[in-house]
Motif scaffolding. Structure first.
Motif, mmCIF file in Angstrom:
data_model
loop_
_atom_site.group_PDB
_atom_site.id
_atom_site.type_symbol
_atom_site.label_atom_id
_atom_site.label_comp_id
_atom_site.label_asym_id
_atom_site.label_seq_id
_atom_site.Cartn_x
_atom_site.Cartn_y
_atom_site.Cartn_z
ATOM 1 N N TYR A 1 7.882 78.878 79.401
ATOM 2 C CA TYR A 1 6.619 78.762 79.667
ATOM 3 C C TYR A 1 5.932 77.535 78.891
ATOM 4 O O TYR A 1 6.462 77.313 77.883
ATOM 5 N N ARG A 2 4.940 77.054 79.276
ATOM 6 C CA ARG A 2 4.508 75.806 78.542
ATOM 7 C C ARG A 2 3.112 76.369 77.592
ATOM 8 O O ARG A 2 2.457 77.185 78.030
ATOM 9 N N TRP A 3 3.141 75.776 76.549
ATOM 10 C CA TRP A 3 1.992 75.872 75.664
ATOM 11 C C TRP A 3 1.870 75.135 74.567
ATOM 12 O O TRP A 3 3.141 74.685 74.232
ATOM 13 N N SER A 4 0.680 74.689 73.940
ATOM 14 C CA SER A 4 0.664 73.766 72.988
ATOM 15 C C SER A 4 -0.336 74.235 71.991
ATOM 16 O O SER A 4 0.101 74.625 70.748
ATOM 17 N N GLY A 42 -4.556 72.422 77.754
ATOM 18 C CA GLY A 42 -4.416 72.695 78.900
ATOM 19 C C GLY A 42 -3.160 72.788 79.702
ATOM 20 O O GLY A 42 -3.076 72.746 80.808
ATOM 21 N N SER A 43 -2.235 73.213 78.800
ATOM 22 C CA SER A 43 -0.819 73.320 79.194
ATOM 23 C C SER A 43 -0.271 74.766 79.517
ATOM 24 O O SER A 43 0.695 75.136 80.007
ATOM 25 N N CYS A 44 -1.136 75.807 79.145
ATOM 26 C CA CYS A 44 -0.664 77.210 79.021
ATOM 27 C C CYS A 44 -1.306 78.018 80.291
ATOM 28 O O CYS A 44 -1.187 79.242 80.138
ATOM 29 N N GLY A 45 -1.769 77.420 81.324
ATOM 30 C CA GLY A 45 -2.334 78.000 82.464
ATOM 31 C C GLY A 45 -1.175 79.059 83.250
ATOM 32 O O GLY A 45 -0.420 78.421 83.505
ATOM 33 N N LEU A 83 -6.259 80.268 81.511
ATOM 34 C CA LEU A 83 -5.629 79.652 80.183
ATOM 35 C C LEU A 83 -4.894 80.758 79.338
ATOM 36 O O LEU A 83 -5.717 81.896 78.941
ATOM 37 N N SER A 84 -3.691 80.987 79.153
ATOM 38 C CA SER A 84 -3.264 82.274 78.468
ATOM 39 C C SER A 84 -3.831 82.310 77.187
ATOM 40 O O SER A 84 -3.764 83.279 76.525
ATOM 41 N N CYS A 103 -13.058 67.971 81.454
ATOM 42 C CA CYS A 103 -11.653 68.604 82.171
ATOM 43 C C CYS A 103 -10.647 68.182 81.286
ATOM 44 O O CYS A 103 -10.237 67.131 80.589
ATOM 45 N N ILE A 104 -9.866 69.084 81.261
ATOM 46 C CA ILE A 104 -8.394 69.196 80.406
ATOM 47 C C ILE A 104 -7.019 69.104 81.388
ATOM 48 O O ILE A 104 -6.099 69.347 80.607
ATOM 49 N N ASN A 105 -7.328 68.886 82.607
ATOM 50 C CA ASN A 105 -6.112 68.892 83.471
ATOM 51 C C ASN A 105 -5.483 70.224 83.505
ATOM 52 O O ASN A 105 -4.165 70.141 83.329
ATOM 53 N N CYS A 106 -5.825 71.230 83.302
ATOM 54 C CA CYS A 106 -5.268 72.496 83.170
ATOM 55 C C CYS A 106 -4.694 72.900 84.522
ATOM 56 O O CYS A 106 -3.784 73.779 84.544
#
Lengths: 142, 260
Positions: B52-55, B62-65, B74-75, B151-154
Motif C-alpha cells: 500500500y502507499r503512504w508517506s 495524499g498518497s494513502c487513500g 485517507l487511511s 487539493c492534495i491530489n489524493c
C-alpha cells in the motif's frame, strides 16, 4: 468539436493491472448514488406536470365542455396515482436542487461569502411566497 | 484480553491472481489507531508482502487513500474506532475505478495525464520585469482561489465519482478544481488556454453533479462547486459570443479578462 488529443482513448496494454468493471447496478449500493438517480429521474415527472398544465390550458381555451372532460379524466384513479407520484418527485426535485444552489452560486457580499444555508433559505422563501400567492388566488375564487 | 478487530484487506498479486480477493487479519483494537496504523501493524508483524502507499501520515501527501467499508478515505486520517468495536470487521480496498497494480496500490498515470492537460500552473502572458517587484494580492483576491488550492491530489474524489467509473475519459473533479484554482488567481492569464479542455463534453459537461466528490474531499476543496461555477461561466460566455459575435475577445487579451 475540438478533440482532446493529449490523453489517448486507450491506455497502454498492461496485462498485469487488474481493471475492475463498473456494475450496471452501481447506483443501488449507496444511498447518495440512489438519491442522485432519483433526482435525475424526477425530471421526467417535472416534464409530465408541465405537459398536464399545458393540456389544461388548451382545454380551457377550447371551452367549458372540453375543460369538464379533461377534469373528469384527471380525476380517474390511474391519473390520480400518477399525480401523487409526480407530486412526490417534483417536491424531491425542488428540495434537492434548492439545497445544491449555494454550491453552484457562491454569493459574496462585501468580499465575504454568504453562508450556504442563507442562499438555500432564500430559495425556500421565494417558494413559500409563490405557493402562498397561488393558494390565495385559487382559494379566493371558490 | 485486549480488544481485537478483523481487517479484511483486498489482496491482488499480479503474478498469481486473476482478480482481487479478501484476506482477513486480526489486529489489536486501539482507540488512537487510524486505519494506516492497522495496515502498518499487519505489514510489520503478520504479512510483510502487504502493499500500500503512504508517506506523511498527517493528511498532507495524499498518497494513502483507500476504500474503508466502501467509502473513499485517507487511511491516515480515518480512525478505526469510527468503523469498528471489538470483534467487528473493517473492509479495506483500493480506491474504486482505478486499475489495481497490487493489493491496495492503484495506477495513477491516467489521473496525472488529465491533471497535466488542464495546465495547473500560473500562466503569465506579459511577465513584468523583476525590477517591478513581487505580485501583490489582496486578501479578497487570495480568497477567490484559496479553497481550490487546498487539493492534495489524493484522488478520493475520483473514487467517489460514478462518472469517472462510467466514462474513463472524464477529466474529473480534482483536475477541474485545480484548473479553477489557477483561473481564479489574479496573477494567472491562462484561462483561455484551459477552456478547450474544461468546456468540453469530457470536461465540465461530463459532470452530472452527483456531488460525492465534495462530500468525500478530506481538504474541503468542493470540486463539485468548482465545476458548477465553471458551467455557469462557460454558458454565459457562450451566450455572449452568440449574441454579440463582433465583441468576441481576441485570443491574446482574452486570458486576462477571463481570469478577472
Amino acid at each position: 468539436m475540438q478533440q482532446l488529443t493529449k490523453v489517448p482513448l486507450y491506455t497502454e496494454y498492461h496485462p498485469r493491472w487488474y481493471r475492475p468493471r463498473v456494475s450496471v447496478y452501481w447506483w443501488l449500493g449507496q444511498w447518495q448514488y440512489l438519491k442522485f438517480i432519483l433526482r435525475e429521474l424526477s425530471s421526467v415527472f417535472v416534464a409530465l406536470v408541465v405537459v398536464m398544465t399545458l393540456l389544461q390550458l388548451r382545454a380551457l381555451r377550447n371551452g367549458p365542455e372540453a375543460y369538464a372532460k379533461l377534469q373528469a379524466l384527471l380525476k380517474s384513479p390511474a391519473v390520480l396515482v400518477v399525480s401523487v407520484v409526480s407530486l412526490f418527485f417534483v417536491v424531491f426535485h425542488t428540495i434537492t436542487w434548492f439545497n445544491l444552489t449555494p454550491r453552484a452560486m457562491p454569493l459574496r457580499v462585501r468580499g465575504k461569502r454568504v453562508p450556504e444555508w442563507l442562499v438555500a433559505a432564500s430559495n425556500y422563501a421565494v417558494w413559500i411566497v409563490a405557493s402562498g400567492l397561488v393558494a390565495f388566488l385559487v382559494l379566493r375564487s371558490q | 484480553m485486549s480488544d481485537k478487530v478483523i481487517l479484511e484487506i483486498a489482496r491482488y498479486s499480479p503474478e498469481r491472481d486473476a482478480e482481487p480477493s479478501f484476506q482477513a487479519f486480526e489486529v489489536p483494537f486501539r482507540k488512537e489507531w487510524v486505519v494506516l496504523d492497522a495496515l502498518n501493524h499487519v505489514k510489520d508483524t503478520i504479512d510483510g508482502s502487504l502493499t500500500y502507499r503512504w508517506s506523511c501520515r498527517m493528511g498532507i501527501c495524499g498518497s494513502c487513500g483507500v476504500m474503508v467499508n466502501g467509502e473513499p478515505k485517507l487511511s491516515c486520517a480515518t480512525f478505526l474506532s469510527s468503523y469498528a468495536r471489538n470483534g467487528n470487521r473493517v473492509r479495506v480496498e483500493p480506491l474504486r475505478y482505478f486499475p489495481i497494480v497490487r493489493d491496495l496500490v492503484t495506477e495513477l498515470s491516467g489521473f496525472l495525464g488529465k491533471l497535466k492537460q488542464v495546465k495547473p500552473w500560473l500562466i503569465a502572458k506579459d511577465e513584468p520585469p523583476l525590477s517591478q517587484g513581487e505580485f501583490l494580492q489582496t486578501p479578497e483576491q487570495l480568497e477567490e482561489y484559496r479553497q481550490f488550492s487546498m487539493c492534495i491530489n489524493c484522488t478520493l474524489c475520483y473514487a467517489a465519482c460514478p462518472v469517472v467509473g462510467l466514462d474513463p475519459q472524464f477529466v474529473g473533479p480534482a483536475a477541474i478544481a485545480l484548473a479553477q484554482r489557477y483561473n481564479k488567481d489574479s496573477r494567472d492569464a491562462g484561462a483561455t488556454d484551459r477552456t478547450a479542455v474544461l468546456a468540453h463534453p469530457e470536461g465540465i459537461w461530463g459532470c452530472t453533479f452527483v456531488g460525492e466528490c465534495t462530500r468525500v474531499c478530506p481538504k474541503h476543496v468542493d470540486p463539485a462547486g468548482a465545476i458548477q461555477q465553471y458551467k455557469i461561466k462557460a454558458a454565459l460566455d457562450w451566450t455572449k459570443t452568440l449574441l454579440m459575435p463582433w465583441n468576441r475577445r481576441k485570443p491574446e487579451d482574452a486570458g486576462s479578462a477571463a481570469a478577472d
